[in-house]
Design a protein around this motif. Structure first.
Motif, PDB file in Angstrom:
ATOM      1  N   MET A  27      44.500  44.966  39.932  1.00 13.36           N
ATOM      2  CA  MET A  27      43.245  45.409  40.545  1.00 13.36           C
ATOM      3  C   MET A  27      42.624  44.308  41.384  1.00 13.36           C
ATOM      4  O   MET A  27      42.154  44.538  42.498  1.00 13.36           O
ATOM      5  CB  MET A  27      42.268  45.843  39.457  1.00 13.36           C
ATOM      6  N   SER A  28      42.618  43.083  40.819  1.00  9.38           N
ATOM      7  CA  SER A  28      41.919  42.029  41.559  1.00  9.38           C
ATOM      8  C   SER A  28      42.699  41.633  42.810  1.00  9.38           C
ATOM      9  O   SER A  28      42.094  41.316  43.842  1.00  9.38           O
ATOM     10  CB  SER A  28      41.663  40.819  40.669  1.00  9.38           C
ATOM     11  N   ILE A  29      44.032  41.699  42.748  1.00  5.20           N
ATOM     12  CA  ILE A  29      44.810  41.398  43.958  1.00  5.20           C
ATOM     13  C   ILE A  29      44.502  42.423  45.043  1.00  5.20           C
ATOM     14  O   ILE A  29      44.252  42.090  46.200  1.00  5.20           O
ATOM     15  CB  ILE A  29      46.317  41.376  43.632  1.00  5.20           C
ATOM     16  N   GLN A  30      44.484  43.674  44.627  1.00  6.89           N
ATOM     17  CA  GLN A  30      44.193  44.735  45.595  1.00  6.89           C
ATOM     18  C   GLN A  30      42.780  44.586  46.141  1.00  6.89           C
ATOM     19  O   GLN A  30      42.540  44.739  47.330  1.00  6.89           O
ATOM     20  CB  GLN A  30      44.380  46.093  44.911  1.00  6.89           C
ATOM     21  N   TYR A  31      41.845  44.245  45.238  1.00  4.85           N
ATOM     22  CA  TYR A  31      40.453  44.078  45.657  1.00  4.85           C
ATOM     23  C   TYR A  31      40.353  42.976  46.706  1.00  4.85           C
ATOM     24  O   TYR A  31      39.696  43.139  47.731  1.00  4.85           O
ATOM     25  CB  TYR A  31      39.599  43.733  44.445  1.00  4.85           C
ATOM     26  N   HIS A  32      41.049  41.883  46.437  1.00  7.90           N
ATOM     27  CA  HIS A  32      41.081  40.765  47.371  1.00  7.90           C
ATOM     28  C   HIS A  32      41.513  41.212  48.759  1.00  7.90           C
ATOM     29  O   HIS A  32      40.899  40.893  49.759  1.00  7.90           O
ATOM     30  CB  HIS A  32      42.105  39.747  46.849  1.00  7.90           C
ATOM     31  N   ASP A  33      42.619  41.974  48.777  1.00  5.79           N
ATOM     32  CA  ASP A  33      43.172  42.393  50.070  1.00  5.79           C
ATOM     33  C   ASP A  33      42.248  43.364  50.778  1.00  5.79           C
ATOM     34  O   ASP A  33      42.045  43.282  51.984  1.00  5.79           O
ATOM     35  CB  ASP A  33      44.553  43.029  49.875  1.00  5.79           C
TER      36      ASP A  33
ATOM     37  N   LEU B  15      41.758  40.003  35.551  1.00  2.00           N
ATOM     38  CA  LEU B  15      40.925  40.022  36.760  1.00  2.00           C
ATOM     39  C   LEU B  15      40.702  38.613  37.282  1.00  2.00           C
ATOM     40  O   LEU B  15      40.866  38.331  38.478  1.00  2.00           O
ATOM     41  CB  LEU B  15      39.575  40.669  36.454  1.00  2.00           C
ATOM     42  N   GLY B  18      43.874  37.197  38.764  1.00  2.00           N
ATOM     43  CA  GLY B  18      44.183  37.733  40.094  1.00  2.00           C
ATOM     44  C   GLY B  18      43.258  37.180  41.148  1.00  2.00           C
ATOM     45  O   GLY B  18      43.653  36.970  42.294  1.00  2.00           O
ATOM     46  N   LEU B  19      41.993  36.931  40.777  1.00  3.50           N
ATOM     47  CA  LEU B  19      41.042  36.414  41.767  1.00  3.50           C
ATOM     48  C   LEU B  19      41.238  34.930  41.989  1.00  3.50           C
ATOM     49  O   LEU B  19      41.074  34.432  43.110  1.00  3.50           O
ATOM     50  CB  LEU B  19      39.608  36.688  41.313  1.00  3.50           C
ATOM     51  N   ILE B  23      46.836  35.114  45.654  1.00  2.00           N
ATOM     52  CA  ILE B  23      48.017  35.880  46.052  1.00  2.00           C
ATOM     53  C   ILE B  23      47.591  36.924  47.073  1.00  2.00           C
ATOM     54  O   ILE B  23      46.579  37.595  46.891  1.00  2.00           O
ATOM     55  CB  ILE B  23      48.659  36.593  44.847  1.00  2.00           C
ATOM     56  N   HIS B  24      48.344  37.027  48.131  1.00  2.00           N
ATOM     57  CA  HIS B  24      48.077  38.089  49.092  1.00  2.00           C
ATOM     58  C   HIS B  24      49.348  38.863  49.353  1.00  2.00           C
ATOM     59  O   HIS B  24      50.348  38.294  49.754  1.00  2.00           O
ATOM     60  CB  HIS B  24      47.545  37.513  50.396  1.00  2.00           C
ATOM     61  N   LEU B  33      50.763  49.094  46.186  1.00  2.00           N
ATOM     62  CA  LEU B  33      50.008  48.556  45.060  1.00  2.00           C
ATOM     63  C   LEU B  33      48.898  49.507  44.662  1.00  2.00           C
ATOM     64  O   LEU B  33      48.623  49.688  43.483  1.00  2.00           O
ATOM     65  CB  LEU B  33      49.449  47.176  45.419  1.00  2.00           C
ATOM     66  N   ILE B  37      48.426  51.077  41.035  1.00  2.00           N
ATOM     67  CA  ILE B  37      47.196  50.962  40.239  1.00  2.00           C
ATOM     68  C   ILE B  37      46.793  52.325  39.698  1.00  2.00           C
ATOM     69  O   ILE B  37      46.398  52.467  38.536  1.00  2.00           O
ATOM     70  CB  ILE B  37      46.062  50.352  41.091  1.00  2.00           C
TER      71      ILE B  37
END
Lengths: 245, 124
Positions: A27-33, B15, B18-19, B23-24, B33, B37
């Motif tokens: 979720m956080s990776i997707q949120y970042h993007d 969370l 990931g933050l 990583i992108h 993705l 999810i």
């Protein structure tokens, strides 16, 4: 029985924790993007994604081709060196040919030489033009290097040959077909002592750049035992739009 | 209950992880993705429901979680390769399942007994 249930609950906890950690990271990776605005969502703009993929594919393909070209050029050079080493009638011709190639700038070169870096001065709204590096600045340095007997000269990644023009295009300097920005790293292959002395000459090109009070930062030229100069990276014959041959 | 609290801690760790880790994903993979999810959310609600129904099996849950997410992403990828927007199918299918599971969980929590709602069990 008690041990068994306890085992069961720890296993449950393990499973949930693993799932939760992975899910949170996803979720956080997707949120970042999405935050960055780059993510093309399923309903958003699939075109962007496909074009992006296509661009990436074309880039990789180009890279592969360039690598292949480099390999083949290396092979050709090796074969020519062999021909020279074997002697005979063709050796003389090959030697002339390789000298001509160095002059024309079609082969990358490695050898001892010098390097000097010229950076822009601090910009000022009033007299901006004074503080940036101009085409004639680079030209004077390059000419000095050639006059001192440099075999090959490059500005950043652009090889300077007899057919290369150096001129200003707006805020950048065009060398051949490449647009370069500061800092300009000028490298030359040749007798490093002579080249250095030529650049350091009192009243020489670097001296003039420094003394003009333009705020340019000009490094002192330093000799290097290994200077790598790339081959000319554009068609040597200017390609016109008219299509006349 | 303890399981849920620990799981929420795990979620927070994930969370933050990931933050924090920069990583992108390349833009073209972002759609996959998002579908993955969705599949993950579906599996998690299915797992909660199965726990309330006392039918939870952690092996089914774990394998279901990973295979569902990977399969959803794979399906979207195949769809993109063939020019069919299969992500849409995944979104609809998983959306329906998520709402079914949510309704089921609500019923279970309200009446504390099993009400026949949907034919699936662990929903994985």
């Amino acid at each position: 029985m008690k041990v068994n249930t306890r085992n069961q609950s720890t296993r449950n906890i393990m499973a949930w924790t693993i799932v939760a950690v992975v899910f949170g990271a996803m979720m956080s990776i997707q949120y970042h993007d999405v935050e960055l605005g780059g993510a093309a969502l399923w309903s958003g703009s699939p075109d962007v994604a496909s074009v992006q993929a296509r661009l990436a594919a074309v880039r990789t393909y180009n890279n592969q081709l360039e690598q292949k070209m480099g390999r083949i050029t290396k092979q050709v050079l090796q074969l020519q060196n062999q021909a020279i080493a074997q002697g005979g009638q063709t050796a003389q011709i090959e030697r002339q040919l390789s000298a001509a190639r160095i002059l024309a700038g079609t082969v990358p070169l490695v050898g001892p030489g010098v390097q000097v870096t010229i950076s822009d001065g601090k910009m000022d709204q009033v007299a901006m033009a004074q503080f940036i590096t101009h085409d004639w600045d680079l030209r004077s340095v390059v000419n000095e290097l050639f006059a001192a007997g440099a075999d090959a000269v490059a500005i950043n990644q652009a090889r300077v040959t007899a057919a290369t023009g150096i001129f200003c295009v707006g805020p950048v300097v065009r060398v051949g077909s490449m647009r370069l920005g500061p800092p300009f790293v000028i490298r030359a292959i040749g007798s490093s002592g002579v080249l250095r002395a030529a650049l350091d000459l009192p009243g020489g090109p670097l001296d003039r750049l420094r003394s003009a009070n333009r705020g340019l930062s000009v490094s002192s030229p330093y000799a290097e035992s290994v200077v790598k100069i790339p081959a000319y990276q554009a068609p040597l014959v200017p390609q016109g739009n008219g299509g006349t041959t | 209950m303890r399981t849920m609290i620990i799981a929420i801690f795990g979620l927070l760790i994930g969370l933050v992880l990931g933050l924090a880790v920069d990583i992108h994903l390349p833009v073209q993979y972002s759609a996959y993705l998002s579908v993955a999810i969705l599949a993950a959310v579906d599996t998690i609600f299915g797992g909660i429901r199965a726990m309330l129904e006392h039918k939870f099996d952690e092996r089914i849950f774990l394998t279901g979680f990973f295979s569902n997410t990977l399969l959803a992403a794979l399906l979207a990828f195949i769809g993109a390769s063939l020019g069919i927007d299969l992500t849409l199918a995944a979104v609809v299918a998983f959306g329906v399942r998520i709402f079914n599971n949510l309704a089921s969980i609500r019923h279970l929590l309200l009446f504390r007994k099993k009400i026949p709602f949907h034919n699936s069990s662990n929903s994985c």
